[in-house]
Design a protein around this motif. Structure first.
Motif, short mmCIF file in Angstrom:
data_model
loop_
_atom_site.label_atom_id
_atom_site.label_comp_id
_atom_site.label_asym_id
_atom_site.label_seq_id
_atom_site.Cartn_x
_atom_site.Cartn_y
_atom_site.Cartn_z
N ALA A 110 -13.78 -18.26 -1.73
CA ALA A 110 -14.82 -17.48 -2.48
C ALA A 110 -13.86 -16.70 -3.74
O ALA A 110 -14.45 -16.80 -4.90
N GLN A 111 -12.72 -15.93 -3.16
CA GLN A 111 -12.07 -15.28 -4.33
C GLN A 111 -11.38 -16.12 -5.19
O GLN A 111 -11.34 -15.88 -6.44
N ARG A 112 -11.11 -17.13 -4.97
CA ARG A 112 -10.04 -18.13 -5.66
C ARG A 112 -11.05 -18.83 -6.85
O ARG A 112 -10.66 -18.78 -7.88
N LEU A 113 -12.15 -19.10 -6.31
CA LEU A 113 -13.31 -19.81 -7.20
C LEU A 113 -13.54 -18.74 -8.42
O LEU A 113 -13.84 -18.84 -9.55
N ALA A 114 -13.96 -17.41 -7.92
CA ALA A 114 -14.06 -16.33 -8.88
C ALA A 114 -13.07 -16.00 -9.84
O ALA A 114 -13.62 -16.18 -11.11
N ILE A 115 -11.97 -16.02 -9.43
CA ILE A 115 -10.67 -15.71 -10.30
C ILE A 115 -10.61 -16.91 -11.18
O ILE A 115 -10.31 -16.70 -12.38
N VAL A 116 -10.81 -18.04 -10.66
CA VAL A 116 -10.49 -19.37 -11.71
C VAL A 116 -11.73 -19.40 -12.61
O VAL A 116 -11.50 -19.78 -13.79
N LEU A 117 -12.83 -19.07 -12.33
CA LEU A 117 -14.01 -19.26 -13.36
C LEU A 117 -13.80 -18.14 -14.33
O LEU A 117 -14.17 -18.50 -15.41
N HIS A 118 -13.47 -16.77 -13.82
CA HIS A 118 -13.58 -15.82 -14.74
C HIS A 118 -12.18 -15.86 -15.42
O HIS A 118 -12.44 -15.53 -16.77
N HIS A 119 -11.17 -15.85 -15.15
CA HIS A 119 -9.78 -15.58 -15.95
C HIS A 119 -9.37 -17.18 -16.55
O HIS A 119 -8.87 -16.89 -17.67
N LEU A 120 -9.49 -18.08 -15.80
CA LEU A 120 -9.19 -19.50 -16.44
C LEU A 120 -10.30 -20.08 -17.19
O LEU A 120 -9.82 -20.87 -18.29
N ALA A 121 -11.47 -20.22 -16.49
CA ALA A 121 -12.55 -20.76 -17.29
C ALA A 121 -12.95 -19.75 -18.62
O ALA A 121 -14.21 -20.08 -19.34
N ASP A 122 -12.75 -18.57 -18.39
CA ASP A 122 -13.10 -17.32 -19.36
C ASP A 122 -14.61 -17.15 -19.32
O ASP A 122 -15.03 -17.14 -20.63
N LEU A 123 -15.15 -17.25 -18.17
CA LEU A 123 -16.61 -16.80 -18.06
C LEU A 123 -16.70 -15.35 -17.70
O LEU A 123 -15.99 -14.77 -17.05
N SER A 124 -17.66 -14.76 -18.46
CA SER A 124 -18.12 -13.30 -17.86
C SER A 124 -18.26 -13.46 -16.47
O SER A 124 -18.86 -14.34 -15.68
N VAL A 125 -18.36 -12.12 -16.03
CA VAL A 125 -18.74 -11.83 -14.72
C VAL A 125 -20.26 -12.48 -14.49
O VAL A 125 -20.50 -12.89 -13.34
N GLU A 126 -21.09 -12.27 -15.16
CA GLU A 126 -22.45 -12.51 -15.19
C GLU A 126 -22.51 -14.03 -15.08
O GLU A 126 -23.43 -14.73 -14.58
N ALA A 127 -21.73 -14.68 -15.90
CA ALA A 127 -21.85 -16.24 -15.90
C ALA A 127 -21.37 -16.83 -14.56
O ALA A 127 -21.76 -17.84 -14.11
N VAL A 128 -20.15 -16.18 -14.24
CA VAL A 128 -19.73 -16.65 -12.99
C VAL A 128 -20.59 -16.42 -11.68
O VAL A 128 -21.16 -17.35 -10.82
N ALA A 129 -21.62 -15.17 -11.88
CA ALA A 129 -22.55 -15.05 -10.97
C ALA A 129 -23.56 -16.17 -11.00
O ALA A 129 -23.95 -16.71 -9.81
N ALA A 130 -23.94 -16.56 -12.19
CA ALA A 130 -24.95 -17.41 -12.02
C ALA A 130 -24.28 -18.99 -11.74
O ALA A 130 -25.31 -19.63 -10.95
N GLU A 131 -23.45 -19.05 -12.19
CA GLU A 131 -22.75 -20.53 -11.55
C GLU A 131 -22.53 -20.52 -10.09
O GLU A 131 -22.87 -21.60 -9.48
N LEU A 132 -22.41 -19.50 -9.42
CA LEU A 132 -22.08 -19.44 -8.00
C LEU A 132 -23.32 -19.09 -7.35
O LEU A 132 -23.39 -19.03 -5.89
N ALA A 133 -24.41 -18.70 -8.16
CA ALA A 133 -25.60 -18.30 -7.52
C ALA A 133 -25.66 -16.87 -6.37
O ALA A 133 -26.02 -17.12 -5.42
N VAL A 134 -24.72 -16.00 -6.94
CA VAL A 134 -24.43 -14.84 -5.98
C VAL A 134 -24.80 -13.64 -7.09
O VAL A 134 -24.82 -13.82 -8.44
N PRO A 135 -24.93 -12.59 -6.32
CA PRO A 135 -25.37 -11.32 -7.44
C PRO A 135 -23.98 -11.03 -8.05
O PRO A 135 -22.69 -11.31 -7.63
N VAL A 136 -24.19 -10.27 -9.16
CA VAL A 136 -22.80 -9.70 -10.13
C VAL A 136 -21.99 -9.01 -9.12
O VAL A 136 -20.65 -8.89 -9.35
N GLY A 137 -22.49 -8.22 -8.50
CA GLY A 137 -21.51 -7.12 -7.45
C GLY A 137 -20.75 -8.12 -6.37
O GLY A 137 -19.68 -7.77 -6.12
N THR A 138 -21.45 -9.08 -6.02
CA THR A 138 -20.76 -9.96 -5.31
C THR A 138 -19.36 -10.52 -5.94
O THR A 138 -18.19 -10.59 -5.41
#
Length: 165
Positions: A110-138
């Motif tokens: 879960a941490q690896r996926l968040a790191i890759v999507l946010h830092h390598l895919a350059d997605l915002s935290v909100e976009a990562v949350a939407a793609e993973l279907a989890v809350p922004v806080g998560t």
């Protein structure tokens, strides 16, 4: 989506997606395979892909899920391979430093996926949350924990009192 638009999507995003999935799974050939399979699935659903709703995100989520699914099926083989103490080999042409890939692979999924999507895919935290279907806080918590673990794994040895620690 027309065949021409789909071709444009593939040309524009496939190399970037391969890099992102490679960072997630640690194997560039595996990344190429899952991205290709994700595009095959996207082709089958192209009539439902909407340019305004980011078809690249659809392909990325599909590719990441395929990579995770393959990873789970191969987990026992990977663990056996690691028990034999084989080191990562720096294959020519791979887009990421093997040390970084190894550090990413050591993170929980879960941490690896968040790191890759946010830092390598350059997605915002909100976009990562939407793609993973989890809350922004998560997502924020996963990024914080993942960054902390990566920093520890990638930290250069420090010098204390003239000795390396």
């Amino acid at each position: 989506m027309s065949p021409e638009e789909f071709d444009e999507l593939y040309r524009a995003s496939a190399p970037r997606l391969v890099g992102q999935v490679h960072a997630m799974c640690g194997d560039v050939a595996e990344a190429q395979d899952v991205v290709q399979e994700a595009f095959e699935r996207a082709w089958q659903h192209r009539s439902r892909l909407d340019r305004e709703r980011s078809p690249e995100a659809w392909v990325r989520v599909t590719a990441m899920r395929l990579a995770v699914s393959r990873w789970r099926r191969q987990r026992n083989a990977v663990l056996a391979w690691r028990r034999r103490a084989h080191d990562l080999v720096d294959a020519p042409g791979e887009p990421f430093d093997p040390v970084l890939v190894a550090a990413l692979l050591a993170l929980p999924e879960a941490q690896r996926l968040a790191i890759v999507l946010h830092h390598l895919a350059d997605l915002s935290v909100e976009a990562v949350a939407a793609e993973l279907a989890v809350p922004v806080g998560t997502v924020k918590a996963r990024l914080s924990r993942g960054r902390r673990a990566l920093a520890a794994a990638l930290a250069a040895p420090t010098v204390k009192e003239g000795r390396h620690v």
